[in-house]
Design an enzyme around this catalytic site. Structure first.
Site, PDB file in Angstrom:
ATOM      1  N   GLU A 117      38.205  48.884  42.855  1.00 27.87           N
ATOM      2  CA  GLU A 117      38.846  47.458  43.203  1.00 27.87           C
ATOM      3  C   GLU A 117      40.333  47.618  43.192  1.00 27.87           C
ATOM      4  OE1 GLU A 117      37.710  43.985  41.287  1.00 27.87           O
ATOM      5  OE2 GLU A 117      39.659  43.149  41.484  1.00 27.87           O
ATOM      6  N   GLU A 122      48.064  39.619  43.794  1.00 29.42           N
ATOM      7  CA  GLU A 122      47.096  38.647  42.967  1.00 29.42           C
ATOM      8  C   GLU A 122      47.875  37.657  42.363  1.00 29.42           C
ATOM      9  OE1 GLU A 122      43.029  38.564  40.348  1.00 29.42           O
ATOM     10  OE2 GLU A 122      44.756  40.326  39.875  1.00 29.42           O
TER      11      GLU A 122
END
Length: 227
Positions: A117, A122
């Site tokens: 990932e 974010e």
């Protein structure tokens, strides 16, 4: 791989993108994804989260999570698998909220199992932006930096390269400034999904806002790297 025009029209969008997560409508937070919360206008992708009731709960990671929002997620039809000597450049302009309980993200995650990932950008309701690489759930390289002017678009670029025939070198930029270089262990040859989502609550805290939340993206482009 994905042209910067993919948000210019519905037909352009349909050529490169699908709605929701690759696995469905729910993931790790208090928002359920719906096509109704995704819109296109003037070359801008808009994901909108709105407060709702009556959506029940989900169970993920051994936790029961109440669904308080309908929101939007899209994922690329193309999967991204770095081959030996290769790589990709992921670039886009984002206008993202940093309000508590809001969790927009631009990320890559494994097609087969997990990890890899890579969180290319974010925002978790803290006033900061995060750049993260997960080698395992406990072996994470994370860099949080201040996120200026959330009401403005900011350019995000991530360069992903074969590092040594096994690992990936991942270089993060914001507004053309180098932020961080991280490494994905054994990521080479593992296909990944590309996701743009507006999750809510979860890791961004709760309660989230009562008013609608907007996440906007434009000029998104993915190019393959071949030296």
């Amino acid at each position: 791989m994905i042209p910067s025009t993919s948000f210019n029209s519905q037909s352009d969008f349909d050529a490169d993108w699908n709605y929701n997560y690759p696995w469905g409508t729910d993931h790790n937070g208090g928002a359920r994804m719906s096509k109704s919360q995704v819109s296109l206008s003037g070359g801008v992708l808009a994901l909108t989260a709105k407060k709702v009731s009556g959506q029940g709960t989900i169970t993920q990671g051994g936790k029961t999570i109440a669904i308080h929002y309908l929101s939007g997620t899209v994922h690329a039809k193309e999967q991204f698998n770095v081959s030996k000597g290769g790589g990709y450049d992921f670039t886009g302009e984002f206008k993202a909220t940093t309000t508590k309980g809001t969790w927009p993200a631009f990320w890559l995650t494994a097609v087969n199992g997990w990890p890899p990932e890579v969180d290319m950008a974010e925002w978790k309701g803290s006033g900061k932006i995060s750049f993260n690489t997960f080698n395992t759930s406990s072996q994470v390289r994370a860099r949080d930096v201040s996120y200026p002017s959330p009401s403005d678009f900011h350019k995000i670029k991530t360069e992903i390269r074969d590092h040594n025939g096994k690992d990936l070198k991942i270089t993060f930029y914001m507004d053309d400034n180098l932020i961080e270089t991280q490494y994905g262990r054994d990521f080479l040859g593992k296909p990944m999904y590309l996701i743009i989502d507006l999750q809510m609550e979860g890791s961004s805290g709760s309660p989230g806002p009562n008013e609608d939340t907007l996440f906007q993206v434009r000029n998104l482009e993915v190019m393959s790297y071949n030296p």
